[in-house]
Write a protein that holds these residues in place. Sequence first.
Motif, PDB file in Angstrom:
ATOM      1  N   ALA A 103       0.822  -1.204   0.000  1.00 52.34           N
ATOM      2  CA  ALA A 103       0.000   0.000   0.000  1.00 52.34           C
ATOM      3  C   ALA A 103       0.856   1.253   0.000  1.00 52.34           C
ATOM      4  O   ALA A 103       0.417   2.329  -0.423  1.00 52.34           O
ATOM      5  CB  ALA A 103      -0.924  -0.015   1.224  1.00 52.34           C
ATOM      6  N   ALA A 104       2.100   1.116   0.465  1.00 51.93           N
ATOM      7  CA  ALA A 104       3.008   2.265   0.510  1.00 51.93           C
ATOM      8  C   ALA A 104       3.780   2.441  -0.797  1.00 51.93           C
ATOM      9  O   ALA A 104       4.577   3.366  -0.933  1.00 51.93           O
ATOM     10  CB  ALA A 104       3.990   2.107   1.672  1.00 51.93           C
ATOM     11  N   GLY A 105       3.557   1.530  -1.740  1.00 51.66           N
ATOM     12  CA  GLY A 105       4.260   1.638  -3.012  1.00 51.66           C
ATOM     13  C   GLY A 105       4.889   0.326  -3.423  1.00 51.66           C
ATOM     14  O   GLY A 105       4.864  -0.666  -2.683  1.00 51.66           O
ATOM     15  N   THR A 106       5.440   0.308  -4.605  1.00 52.00           N
ATOM     16  CA  THR A 106       6.048  -0.905  -5.160  1.00 52.00           C
ATOM     17  C   THR A 106       7.571  -0.823  -5.049  1.00 52.00           C
ATOM     18  O   THR A 106       8.178   0.187  -5.399  1.00 52.00           O
ATOM     19  CB  THR A 106       5.651  -1.083  -6.639  1.00 52.00           C
ATOM     20  OG1 THR A 106       4.235  -1.237  -6.709  1.00 52.00           O
ATOM     21  CG2 THR A 106       6.329  -2.299  -7.249  1.00 52.00           C
ATOM     22  N   VAL A 107       8.154  -1.916  -4.563  1.00 57.10           N
ATOM     23  CA  VAL A 107       9.616  -2.028  -4.492  1.00 57.10           C
ATOM     24  C   VAL A 107      10.047  -2.972  -5.608  1.00 57.10           C
ATOM     25  O   VAL A 107       9.680  -4.155  -5.599  1.00 57.10           O
ATOM     26  CB  VAL A 107      10.077  -2.579  -3.128  1.00 57.10           C
ATOM     27  CG1 VAL A 107      11.599  -2.676  -3.087  1.00 57.10           C
ATOM     28  CG2 VAL A 107       9.552  -1.706  -1.994  1.00 57.10           C
ATOM     29  N   PRO A 108      10.779  -2.497  -6.588  1.00 57.30           N
ATOM     30  CA  PRO A 108      11.165  -3.360  -7.711  1.00 57.30           C
ATOM     31  C   PRO A 108      12.150  -4.432  -7.266  1.00 57.30           C
ATOM     32  O   PRO A 108      12.873  -4.267  -6.271  1.00 57.30           O
ATOM     33  CB  PRO A 108      11.805  -2.390  -8.701  1.00 57.30           C
ATOM     34  CG  PRO A 108      12.285  -1.252  -7.863  1.00 57.30           C
ATOM     35  CD  PRO A 108      11.312  -1.122  -6.741  1.00 57.30           C
ATOM     36  N   PRO A 109      12.224  -5.544  -7.995  1.00 53.92           N
ATOM     37  CA  PRO A 109      13.160  -6.610  -7.630  1.00 53.92           C
ATOM     38  C   PRO A 109      14.594  -6.225  -7.952  1.00 53.92           C
ATOM     39  O   PRO A 109      14.857  -5.372  -8.808  1.00 53.92           O
ATOM     40  CB  PRO A 109      12.698  -7.780  -8.500  1.00 53.92           C
ATOM     41  CG  PRO A 109      12.093  -7.135  -9.703  1.00 53.92           C
ATOM     42  CD  PRO A 109      11.428  -5.879  -9.193  1.00 53.92           C
ATOM     43  N   ALA A 110      15.521  -6.858  -7.261  1.00 57.43           N
ATOM     44  CA  ALA A 110      16.934  -6.680  -7.577  1.00 57.43           C
ATOM     45  C   ALA A 110      17.263  -7.412  -8.870  1.00 57.43           C
ATOM     46  O   ALA A 110      16.644  -8.423  -9.213  1.00 57.43           O
ATOM     47  CB  ALA A 110      17.791  -7.222  -6.442  1.00 57.43           C
ATOM     48  N   LEU A 138      14.848 -16.570  -4.397  1.00 55.18           N
ATOM     49  CA  LEU A 138      14.777 -15.402  -3.517  1.00 55.18           C
ATOM     50  C   LEU A 138      14.054 -14.229  -4.180  1.00 55.18           C
ATOM     51  O   LEU A 138      13.841 -13.203  -3.535  1.00 55.18           O
ATOM     52  CB  LEU A 138      16.186 -14.985  -3.087  1.00 55.18           C
ATOM     53  CG  LEU A 138      16.903 -15.955  -2.141  1.00 55.18           C
ATOM     54  CD1 LEU A 138      18.358 -15.539  -1.946  1.00 55.18           C
ATOM     55  CD2 LEU A 138      16.187 -16.031  -0.809  1.00 55.18           C
ATOM     56  N   GLY A 139      13.717 -14.363  -5.455  1.00 53.03           N
ATOM     57  CA  GLY A 139      12.883 -13.366  -6.106  1.00 53.03           C
ATOM     58  C   GLY A 139      13.582 -12.376  -7.006  1.00 53.03           C
ATOM     59  O   GLY A 139      12.940 -11.463  -7.539  1.00 53.03           O
ATOM     60  N   ALA A 140      14.888 -12.528  -7.210  1.00 52.51           N
ATOM     61  CA  ALA A 140      15.608 -11.584  -8.069  1.00 52.51           C
ATOM     62  C   ALA A 140      15.310 -11.840  -9.545  1.00 52.51           C
ATOM     63  O   ALA A 140      14.930 -12.946  -9.944  1.00 52.51           O
ATOM     64  CB  ALA A 140      17.106 -11.690  -7.823  1.00 52.51           C
ATOM     65  N   VAL A 141      15.510 -10.820 -10.338  1.00 49.53           N
ATOM     66  CA  VAL A 141      15.535 -10.966 -11.794  1.00 49.53           C
ATOM     67  C   VAL A 141      16.970 -11.349 -12.152  1.00 49.53           C
ATOM     68  O   VAL A 141      17.910 -10.629 -11.822  1.00 49.53           O
ATOM     69  CB  VAL A 141      15.142  -9.654 -12.501  1.00 49.53           C
ATOM     70  CG1 VAL A 141      15.349  -9.769 -14.005  1.00 49.53           C
ATOM     71  CG2 VAL A 141      13.691  -9.306 -12.183  1.00 49.53           C
ATOM     72  N   VAL A 142      17.140 -12.491 -12.793  1.00 53.56           N
ATOM     73  CA  VAL A 142      18.485 -13.038 -13.002  1.00 53.56           C
ATOM     74  C   VAL A 142      18.804 -13.131 -14.487  1.00 53.56           C
ATOM     75  O   VAL A 142      18.000 -13.617 -15.290  1.00 53.56           O
ATOM     76  CB  VAL A 142      18.624 -14.434 -12.361  1.00 53.56           C
ATOM     77  CG1 VAL A 142      20.056 -14.949 -12.512  1.00 53.56           C
ATOM     78  CG2 VAL A 142      18.241 -14.383 -10.879  1.00 53.56           C
TER      79      VAL A 142
END
Length: 379
Positions: A158-165, A186-190
């Motif tokens: 709700a506070a905004g979007t944090v993009p992936p590493a 772990l969710g990174a863009v690889v």
Amino acid sequence: MRVAVVRETREAEARVALVPELVAKLTAVGHTVAVETGAGLGALADDAAYAEAGASVVDDPLADAELVLSVQPLDREAARRLPEHAVTVSFLPTALETDLVRDLRDLGITSLAMELVPRISRAQSMDALSSQSLVAGYRCAVVCAGLLRRFFPLNMTAAGTVPPAEVVVLGAGVAGLQAIATAKRLGAVVKAYDVRAAAAEEIRSMGAQAIELDLPTLEGAGGYAREMGEERARLQRELLAPYVANADGLITTAAVPGRTAPVLVTRAMVEQMRPGSVVVDLAADSGGNVEGVVAGEVVRIGQAQVWGGRNVPAQMPGPASRLYAQNVVNLVALLAPEGELVLDLDDEILAGACVTHAGVIRHEPTRVLLEGPAEGGGA
């Protein structure tokens, strides 16, 4: 056979060559197992666990040992205490252990090097390089995530979007593929790159984007890459520079046993990375893929932290020891198929792994290094 498991004494080594749960694999076929006091403590295996598994725990297991198991090579003093015709099984980087190899030759000791086990289908269960690379690849991805002061995964709140590493992995062997898989979990863009053509499909199978450069591939024997010339290396660094600059985390894993690691990333390339970026160099022990890396330390280059891996599998000694011990037990089964030692050097696995036997250096590159080319110009 009388099997001895020694306590590792080299700095930063916490693994053990045999874990308690695999002792029964040896005693079941008639071997006796003597474990040096405290040998497993670094890998969270205490003396009581070995005793309960059927091993004897002693202060000096070498006195009457026929087969000695270790992770790192024995030190020279320990080697001199071995009975004649004993067999040692360990990693044995011969180019760095020339004095020890001479001693083993002169003492009549048979030495088998786990890193020389051929990479063939029949030897997969004995491939300690692969098992330890698996551990190292996982560890380096976790280190990268730990040092990077931001989320790996995408977070929508709700506070905004944090993009992936964004993580870039250079080298897609066993360690590189495990690093890719772990970073993806772990969710990174690889994104990842390897000089071998076959690696692109393996990278994609892990859910990562394969970086494709307009350069010839370098397929080599045994699943390794061939050495590249300086001009190709320069072009490769030039083409990889934008990917490095845009990465939040860079993991490098390109190494070939017995050789200096290729420099894939220059200091200037690291200096183009964003503030807070992290570089993890798994090949730091063999010179490093990143210019300026220091094994066992975190150094700052530009605005990036650069972590130099030092004996990385030993940083996860429990699982690393369990995997290594299984490799060793499988090799012992080949050495003594009916419980009796049968050193069949016509077997391609044992012949490939054998460094010294019966007063002779059998591993040809090591023999040439220590004794020179054979008479008549052979090498």
